[in-house]
Design a protein around this motif. Structure first.
Motif, PDB file in Angstrom:
ATOM      1  N   LEU A  44       0.883  -1.159   0.021  1.00 53.44           N
ATOM      2  CA  LEU A  44      -0.003  -0.054   0.170  1.00 53.44           C
ATOM      3  C   LEU A  44       0.827   1.348  -0.115  1.00 53.44           C
ATOM      4  CD1 LEU A  44      -2.737  -1.057   2.777  1.00 53.44           C
ATOM      5  CD2 LEU A  44      -2.947  -1.010   0.383  1.00 53.44           C
ATOM      6  N   ARG A  45       0.143   2.330  -0.388  1.00 52.56           N
ATOM      7  CA  ARG A  45       0.973   3.734  -0.457  1.00 52.56           C
ATOM      8  C   ARG A  45       1.001   4.244   0.970  1.00 52.56           C
ATOM      9  NH1 ARG A  45      -0.027   8.674  -4.599  1.00 52.56           N
ATOM     10  NH2 ARG A  45       1.418  10.004  -3.671  1.00 52.56           N
ATOM     11  N   LYS A  46       2.007   4.546   1.490  1.00 50.29           N
ATOM     12  CA  LYS A  46       2.300   4.964   2.917  1.00 50.29           C
ATOM     13  C   LYS A  46       1.204   6.434   3.002  1.00 50.29           C
ATOM     14  CE  LYS A  46       7.037   4.102   4.366  1.00 50.29           C
ATOM     15  NZ  LYS A  46       8.641   4.879   4.229  1.00 50.29           N
ATOM     16  N   ASN A  47       0.698   6.503   4.268  1.00 52.52           N
ATOM     17  CA  ASN A  47      -0.097   7.496   4.840  1.00 52.52           C
ATOM     18  C   ASN A  47       0.100   7.652   6.250  1.00 52.52           C
ATOM     19  OD1 ASN A  47      -1.994   9.438   4.684  1.00 52.52           O
ATOM     20  ND2 ASN A  47      -3.702   8.093   4.673  1.00 52.52           N
ATOM     21  N   TRP A  48       0.961   8.252   6.753  1.00 54.68           N
ATOM     22  CA  TRP A  48       1.325   8.378   7.988  1.00 54.68           C
ATOM     23  C   TRP A  48       0.354   9.139   8.886  1.00 54.68           C
ATOM     24  CZ3 TRP A  48       4.971   5.748  10.863  1.00 54.68           C
ATOM     25  CH2 TRP A  48       5.876   5.252  10.009  1.00 54.68           C
ATOM     26  N   SER A  49      -0.258   8.890  10.058  1.00 56.19           N
ATOM     27  CA  SER A  49      -1.198   9.842  10.707  1.00 56.19           C
ATOM     28  C   SER A  49      -0.972   9.292  12.151  1.00 56.19           C
ATOM     29  CB  SER A  49      -2.461   9.548  10.061  1.00 56.19           C
ATOM     30  OG  SER A  49      -2.979   8.453  10.364  1.00 56.19           O
ATOM     31  N   SER A  76      11.976   3.774   6.172  1.00 55.19           N
ATOM     32  CA  SER A  76      11.495   5.387   6.602  1.00 55.19           C
ATOM     33  C   SER A  76      12.489   6.026   6.719  1.00 55.19           C
ATOM     34  CB  SER A  76      10.404   5.186   7.601  1.00 55.19           C
ATOM     35  OG  SER A  76      10.030   6.667   7.627  1.00 55.19           O
ATOM     36  N   SER A  77      12.416   7.452   6.289  1.00 52.25           N
ATOM     37  CA  SER A  77      13.231   8.375   6.607  1.00 52.25           C
ATOM     38  C   SER A  77      13.134   8.783   8.106  1.00 52.25           C
ATOM     39  CB  SER A  77      13.361   9.558   5.653  1.00 52.25           C
ATOM     40  OG  SER A  77      11.836  10.159   5.876  1.00 52.25           O
ATOM     41  N   LYS A  78      11.868   8.514   8.878  1.00 56.31           N
ATOM     42  CA  LYS A  78      11.867   8.777  10.014  1.00 56.31           C
ATOM     43  C   LYS A  78      12.791   7.878  10.971  1.00 56.31           C
ATOM     44  CE  LYS A  78       6.913   9.631   9.095  1.00 56.31           C
ATOM     45  NZ  LYS A  78       6.970  10.964   8.712  1.00 56.31           N
ATOM     46  N   LYS A  79      12.945   8.556  12.163  1.00 54.86           N
ATOM     47  CA  LYS A  79      13.700   7.691  13.242  1.00 54.86           C
ATOM     48  C   LYS A  79      12.707   6.837  14.091  1.00 54.86           C
ATOM     49  CE  LYS A  79      14.934   9.894  17.223  1.00 54.86           C
ATOM     50  NZ  LYS A  79      15.085  10.824  18.302  1.00 54.86           N
TER      51      LYS A  79
HETATM   52  O1  I3S Z   1       8.728   5.164   1.472  1.00 54.76           O
HETATM   53  P1  I3S Z   1       8.455   6.294   0.684  1.00 54.76           P
HETATM   54  O2  I3S Z   1       7.379   6.176  -0.409  1.00 54.76           O
HETATM   55  O3  I3S Z   1       9.778   7.345   0.506  1.00 54.76           O
HETATM   56  O4  I3S Z   1       7.420   7.142   1.842  1.00 54.76           O
HETATM   57  C1  I3S Z   1       7.167   8.522   1.949  1.00 54.76           C
HETATM   58  C2  I3S Z   1       6.054   8.876   0.981  1.00 54.76           C
HETATM   59  O5  I3S Z   1       4.870   7.842   1.319  1.00 54.76           O
HETATM   60  C3  I3S Z   1       5.493  10.121   1.160  1.00 54.76           C
HETATM   61  O6  I3S Z   1       4.078  10.315   0.376  1.00 54.76           O
HETATM   62  P2  I3S Z   1       3.894  10.838  -0.937  1.00 54.76           P
HETATM   63  O7  I3S Z   1       5.141  10.297  -1.607  1.00 54.76           O
HETATM   64  O8  I3S Z   1       2.749   9.835  -1.168  1.00 54.76           O
HETATM   65  O9  I3S Z   1       3.760  12.143  -0.972  1.00 54.76           O
HETATM   66  C4  I3S Z   1       5.252  10.510   2.693  1.00 54.76           C
HETATM   67  O10 I3S Z   1       4.898  11.806   3.036  1.00 54.76           O
HETATM   68  C5  I3S Z   1       6.351  10.019   3.428  1.00 54.76           C
HETATM   69  O11 I3S Z   1       6.006  10.432   4.765  1.00 54.76           O
HETATM   70  C6  I3S Z   1       6.878   8.684   3.260  1.00 54.76           C
HETATM   71  O12 I3S Z   1       8.142   8.451   3.748  1.00 54.76           O
HETATM   72  P3  I3S Z   1       8.675   8.334   5.179  1.00 54.76           P
HETATM   73  O13 I3S Z   1      10.094   8.341   4.983  1.00 54.76           O
HETATM   74  O14 I3S Z   1       8.220   9.478   6.195  1.00 54.76           O
HETATM   75  O15 I3S Z   1       8.377   6.897   5.983  1.00 54.76           O
END
Ligand code: I3S
Length: 128
Positions: free
Chosen positions: A30-35, A85-88
């Motif tokens: 799935l596409r990421k959608n952080w919340s 993820s780029s998050k810690k």
């Molecule tokens: O693993 P990804 O695809 O780099 O994850 C990033 C994306 O999902 C991004 O959303 P869009 O590419 O749909 O705009 C999110 O905003 C980021 O938070 C995701 O990466 P992180 O590194 O934050 O998990």
């Protein structure tokens, strides 16, 4: 034995606010959608509530609010996943049904507590 060993209301093990994204459903990416999500560990389940602002530690009880979703921890796998993820402070939870979630906190001690507590529930269920 625990006070719940008679099958009554499961014990609340932990509750708090974490960042969450689902990254797979039944093995399908799935596409990421952080919340932000109010996360409750109770019995054999991790339960997610959508609106953290309306949640307090006393409002998790069944009936008081409706969970967004719930994860059965039996057979689940937990891994640190800072590579995803780029998050810690990110870990990945994978269920037996192939659902995958990333959970994250900016606070090191908090994420370590969650990891340890969830892993201990998974270990307990593995021994049953
Ligand atoms: O693993 P990804 O695809 O780099 O994850 C990033 C994306 O999902 C991004 O959303 P869009 O590419 O749909 O705009 C999110 O905003 C980021 O938070 C995701 O990466 P992180 O590194 O934050 O998990």
């Amino acid at each position: 034995s625990s006070p719940d060993s008679d099958g009554g209301t499961p014990e609340l093990e932990k509750a708090g606010l974490l960042n969450k994204t689902k990254i797979a459903e039944g093995g399908r990416k799935l596409r990421k959608n952080w919340s932000p999500s109010w996360v409750v560990l109770v019995g054999n389940s991790l339960v997610f509530f959508k609106d953290p602002k309306s949640q307090t530690p006393s409002s998790w009880k069944p009936g008081n609010s409706r969970p967004e979703s719930s994860v059965d921890l039996r057979g689940a796998q937990l891994h640190w996943a800072n590579n995803l993820s780029s998050k810690k402070n990110v870990f990945k939870l994978r269920t037996v049904t192939g659902n995958e979630f990333l959970l994250q906190s900016e606070t090191d001690s908090l994420i370590i507590e969650w990891y340890t507590t969830i892993q201990s529930v998974i270990d307990r269920l593995d021994r049953e």
